[in-house]
Design a protein around this motif. Structure first.
Motif, PDB file in Angstrom:
ATOM      1  N   GLY A  81       2.918  -6.547   3.761  1.00  0.00           N
ATOM      2  CA  GLY A  81       4.119  -5.725   3.836  1.00  0.00           C
ATOM      3  C   GLY A  81       4.182  -4.573   2.861  1.00  0.00           C
ATOM      4  O   GLY A  81       3.385  -4.453   1.940  1.00  0.00           O
ATOM      5  N   ASP A  82       5.173  -3.723   3.102  1.00  0.00           N
ATOM      6  CA  ASP A  82       5.369  -2.458   2.397  1.00  0.00           C
ATOM      7  C   ASP A  82       4.182  -1.516   2.588  1.00  0.00           C
ATOM      8  O   ASP A  82       3.719  -0.874   1.650  1.00  0.00           O
ATOM      9  N   SER A  83       3.732  -1.428   3.839  1.00  0.00           N
ATOM     10  CA  SER A  83       2.720  -0.416   4.171  1.00  0.00           C
ATOM     11  C   SER A  83       3.380   0.960   4.238  1.00  0.00           C
ATOM     12  O   SER A  83       2.744   1.962   3.988  1.00  0.00           O
ATOM     13  N   GLN A  84       4.639   0.981   4.607  1.00  0.00           N
ATOM     14  CA  GLN A  84       5.399   2.202   4.858  1.00  0.00           C
ATOM     15  C   GLN A  84       4.738   3.045   5.950  1.00  0.00           C
ATOM     16  O   GLN A  84       4.838   4.268   5.946  1.00  0.00           O
ATOM     17  N   LEU A  85       4.085   2.342   6.871  1.00  0.00           N
ATOM     18  CA  LEU A  85       3.465   2.977   8.034  1.00  0.00           C
ATOM     19  C   LEU A  85       4.063   2.329   9.275  1.00  0.00           C
ATOM     20  O   LEU A  85       4.882   1.429   9.181  1.00  0.00           O
ATOM     21  N   THR A  86       3.633   2.796  10.442  1.00  0.00           N
ATOM     22  CA  THR A  86       4.060   2.180  11.687  1.00  0.00           C
ATOM     23  C   THR A  86       2.855   1.545  12.359  1.00  0.00           C
ATOM     24  O   THR A  86       1.703   1.825  12.004  1.00  0.00           O
ATOM     25  N   ARG A  87       3.111   0.694  13.333  1.00  0.00           N
ATOM     26  CA  ARG A  87       2.040   0.041  14.074  1.00  0.00           C
ATOM     27  C   ARG A  87       1.111   1.065  14.718  1.00  0.00           C
ATOM     28  O   ARG A  87      -0.048   0.775  14.994  1.00  0.00           O
ATOM     29  N   MET A  88       1.577   2.271  14.926  1.00  0.00           N
ATOM     30  CA  MET A  88       0.761   3.317  15.550  1.00  0.00           C
ATOM     31  C   MET A  88      -0.283   3.895  14.589  1.00  0.00           C
ATOM     32  O   MET A  88      -1.200   4.583  15.018  1.00  0.00           O
ATOM     33  N   ASP A  89      -0.152   3.636  13.308  1.00  0.00           N
ATOM     34  CA  ASP A  89      -1.113   4.153  12.341  1.00  0.00           C
ATOM     35  C   ASP A  89      -2.432   3.400  12.461  1.00  0.00           C
ATOM     36  O   ASP A  89      -2.478   2.176  12.304  1.00  0.00           O
ATOM     37  N   GLU A  90      -3.492   4.128  12.727  1.00  0.00           N
ATOM     38  CA  GLU A  90      -4.817   3.544  12.954  1.00  0.00           C
ATOM     39  C   GLU A  90      -5.287   2.682  11.790  1.00  0.00           C
ATOM     40  O   GLU A  90      -5.985   1.684  11.975  1.00  0.00           O
ATOM     41  N   SER A  91      -4.874   3.026  10.586  1.00  0.00           N
ATOM     42  CA  SER A  91      -5.330   2.279   9.408  1.00  0.00           C
ATOM     43  C   SER A  91      -4.830   0.838   9.396  1.00  0.00           C
ATOM     44  O   SER A  91      -5.388  -0.003   8.695  1.00  0.00           O
ATOM     45  N   LEU A  92      -3.799   0.525  10.191  1.00  0.00           N
ATOM     46  CA  LEU A  92      -3.281  -0.840  10.237  1.00  0.00           C
ATOM     47  C   LEU A  92      -3.853  -1.666  11.384  1.00  0.00           C
ATOM     48  O   LEU A  92      -3.619  -2.873  11.446  1.00  0.00           O
ATOM     49  N   TYR A  93      -4.604  -1.049  12.292  1.00  0.00           N
ATOM     50  CA  TYR A  93      -5.113  -1.780  13.455  1.00  0.00           C
ATOM     51  C   TYR A  93      -5.883  -3.045  13.106  1.00  0.00           C
ATOM     52  O   TYR A  93      -5.730  -4.058  13.770  1.00  0.00           O
ATOM     53  N   PRO A  94      -6.715  -3.032  12.052  1.00  0.00           N
ATOM     54  CA  PRO A  94      -7.472  -4.260  11.763  1.00  0.00           C
ATOM     55  C   PRO A  94      -6.630  -5.385  11.153  1.00  0.00           C
ATOM     56  O   PRO A  94      -7.105  -6.506  11.038  1.00  0.00           O
TER      57      PRO A  94
ATOM     58  N   VAL B 163       2.991  -7.861   8.172  1.00  0.00           N
ATOM     59  CA  VAL B 163       4.382  -8.300   8.138  1.00  0.00           C
ATOM     60  C   VAL B 163       5.242  -7.186   7.551  1.00  0.00           C
ATOM     61  O   VAL B 163       4.748  -6.285   6.871  1.00  0.00           O
ATOM     62  N   LYS B 164       6.520  -7.294   7.816  1.00  0.00           N
ATOM     63  CA  LYS B 164       7.479  -6.281   7.389  1.00  0.00           C
ATOM     64  C   LYS B 164       7.921  -6.534   5.947  1.00  0.00           C
ATOM     65  O   LYS B 164       8.305  -7.642   5.595  1.00  0.00           O
ATOM     66  N   GLY B 165       7.862  -5.486   5.140  1.00  0.00           N
ATOM     67  CA  GLY B 165       8.344  -5.553   3.767  1.00  0.00           C
ATOM     68  C   GLY B 165       9.696  -4.886   3.629  1.00  0.00           C
ATOM     69  O   GLY B 165      10.220  -4.309   4.581  1.00  0.00           O
ATOM     70  N   ASN B 166      10.255  -4.936   2.440  1.00  0.00           N
ATOM     71  CA  ASN B 166      11.573  -4.350   2.219  1.00  0.00           C
ATOM     72  C   ASN B 166      11.558  -2.829   2.249  1.00  0.00           C
ATOM     73  O   ASN B 166      12.619  -2.203   2.373  1.00  0.00           O
ATOM     74  N   CYS B 167      10.389  -2.202   2.170  1.00  0.00           N
ATOM     75  CA  CYS B 167      10.289  -0.741   2.267  1.00  0.00           C
ATOM     76  C   CYS B 167       9.759  -0.284   3.629  1.00  0.00           C
ATOM     77  O   CYS B 167       9.451   0.890   3.815  1.00  0.00           O
TER      78      CYS B 167
ATOM     79  N   SER C 111       0.822  -1.214   0.000  1.00  0.00           N
ATOM     80  CA  SER C 111       0.000   0.000   0.000  1.00  0.00           C
ATOM     81  C   SER C 111       0.856   1.264   0.000  1.00  0.00           C
ATOM     82  O   SER C 111       0.352   2.348  -0.286  1.00  0.00           O
ATOM     83  N   HIS C 112       2.117   1.161   0.314  1.00  0.00           N
ATOM     84  CA  HIS C 112       3.098   2.240   0.193  1.00  0.00           C
ATOM     85  C   HIS C 112       2.557   3.605   0.623  1.00  0.00           C
ATOM     86  O   HIS C 112       2.504   4.547  -0.169  1.00  0.00           O
ATOM     87  N   GLY C 113       2.161   3.684   1.890  1.00  0.00           N
ATOM     88  CA  GLY C 113       1.775   4.965   2.480  1.00  0.00           C
ATOM     89  C   GLY C 113       0.290   5.263   2.497  1.00  0.00           C
ATOM     90  O   GLY C 113      -0.143   6.198   3.170  1.00  0.00           O
ATOM     91  N   LEU C 114      -0.512   4.519   1.779  1.00  0.00           N
ATOM     92  CA  LEU C 114      -1.962   4.759   1.788  1.00  0.00           C
ATOM     93  C   LEU C 114      -2.522   4.427   3.170  1.00  0.00           C
ATOM     94  O   LEU C 114      -2.101   3.467   3.799  1.00  0.00           O
ATOM     95  N   GLU C 115      -3.478   5.212   3.627  1.00  0.00           N
ATOM     96  CA  GLU C 115      -4.082   4.970   4.932  1.00  0.00           C
ATOM     97  C   GLU C 115      -5.589   4.809   4.848  1.00  0.00           C
ATOM     98  O   GLU C 115      -6.124   3.770   5.228  1.00  0.00           O
ATOM     99  N   SER C 116      -6.301   5.815   4.358  1.00  0.00           N
ATOM    100  CA  SER C 116      -7.764   5.750   4.346  1.00  0.00           C
ATOM    101  C   SER C 116      -8.254   4.585   3.489  1.00  0.00           C
ATOM    102  O   SER C 116      -9.272   3.959   3.802  1.00  0.00           O
ATOM    103  N   GLU C 117      -7.533   4.256   2.446  1.00  0.00           N
ATOM    104  CA  GLU C 117      -7.912   3.139   1.583  1.00  0.00           C
ATOM    105  C   GLU C 117      -7.907   1.818   2.352  1.00  0.00           C
ATOM    106  O   GLU C 117      -8.768   0.960   2.121  1.00  0.00           O
ATOM    107  N   LEU C 118      -6.938   1.649   3.253  1.00  0.00           N
ATOM    108  CA  LEU C 118      -6.882   0.416   4.056  1.00  0.00           C
ATOM    109  C   LEU C 118      -8.124   0.268   4.926  1.00  0.00           C
ATOM    110  O   LEU C 118      -8.685  -0.821   5.044  1.00  0.00           O
ATOM    111  N   LEU C 119      -8.556   1.367   5.527  1.00  0.00           N
ATOM    112  CA  LEU C 119      -9.761   1.319   6.365  1.00  0.00           C
ATOM    113  C   LEU C 119     -11.020   1.106   5.524  1.00  0.00           C
ATOM    114  O   LEU C 119     -11.910   0.353   5.906  1.00  0.00           O
TER     115      LEU C 119
END
Length: 168
Positions: free
Chosen positions: A33-46, A50-54, A9-17
């Motif tokens: 992987g390759d969310s390019q976000l951190t666990r603190m980003d609400e869009s990843l809570y659901p 896993v960790k990607g190369n980016c 998703s490389h930085g996308l947030e609202s799309e994940l939700l």
């Protein structure tokens, strides 16, 4: 059982939700992987992520291995298994983990295939797809030993050409 699968998703947030909200029938959601976000980003809570190369930092595990119905499911990004070249290393890794369903990303190419008695699913990318114009994600449905994999574009339209079904 149903699983929602996204990757790259490389930085996308609202799309994940939006994708999670669109599919309440999914009991579990995976991000390959390759969310390019951190666990603190609400869009990843659901998501189980896993960790990607980016992805930098130590927010995510390198892989998730867990039961999914009657099978073991392995989720990795795929860069450590050279999935851009072949699925051989990933298949060997899945054998070592006794996994029958393998989720991976990295290549940004949406596809599902059964090989050597295992089901491999790459949901593609919801940001930068390759080999298809659609930005994609997937839904895996598993009922006993029968499965179906359906792909959707970012608007929620099903992409019938990518559908796969079979038995494990």
């Amino acid at each position: 059982m149903k699983a929602l699968i996204v990757s790259d998703s490389h930085g996308l947030e609202s799309e994940l939700l939006t994708i999670v909200e669109r599919h309440p029938e999914a009991e579990v959601a995976y991000h390959c992987g390759d969310s390019q976000l951190t666990r603190m980003d609400e869009s990843l809570y659901p998501y189980r992520v896993v960790k990607g190369n980016c992805d930098y930092g130590n927010d995510f595990a390198d892989e998730v291995l867990e039961p999914f119905g009657a099978v073991n499911l392995l989720c990795v990004h795929g860069h450590r298994q050279d999935v851009k070249y072949s699925l051989d290393q990933l298949s060997h890794h899945a054998d070592q983990k006794a996994a029958q369903v393998i989720l991976y990303g990295h290549s940004h190419v949406a596809k599902a295939e059964q090989k050597d008695g295992k089901l491999f699913i790459n949901p593609g990318s919801i940001r930068m797809p390759r080999h298809r114009p659609e930005k994609t994600y997937a839904i895996l449905t598993l009922e006993e030993d029968a499965y179906s994999v359906d792909f959707y574009d970012l608007t929620g339209e099903q992409i019938n050409a990518l559908h796969l079904e079979g038995t494990l």
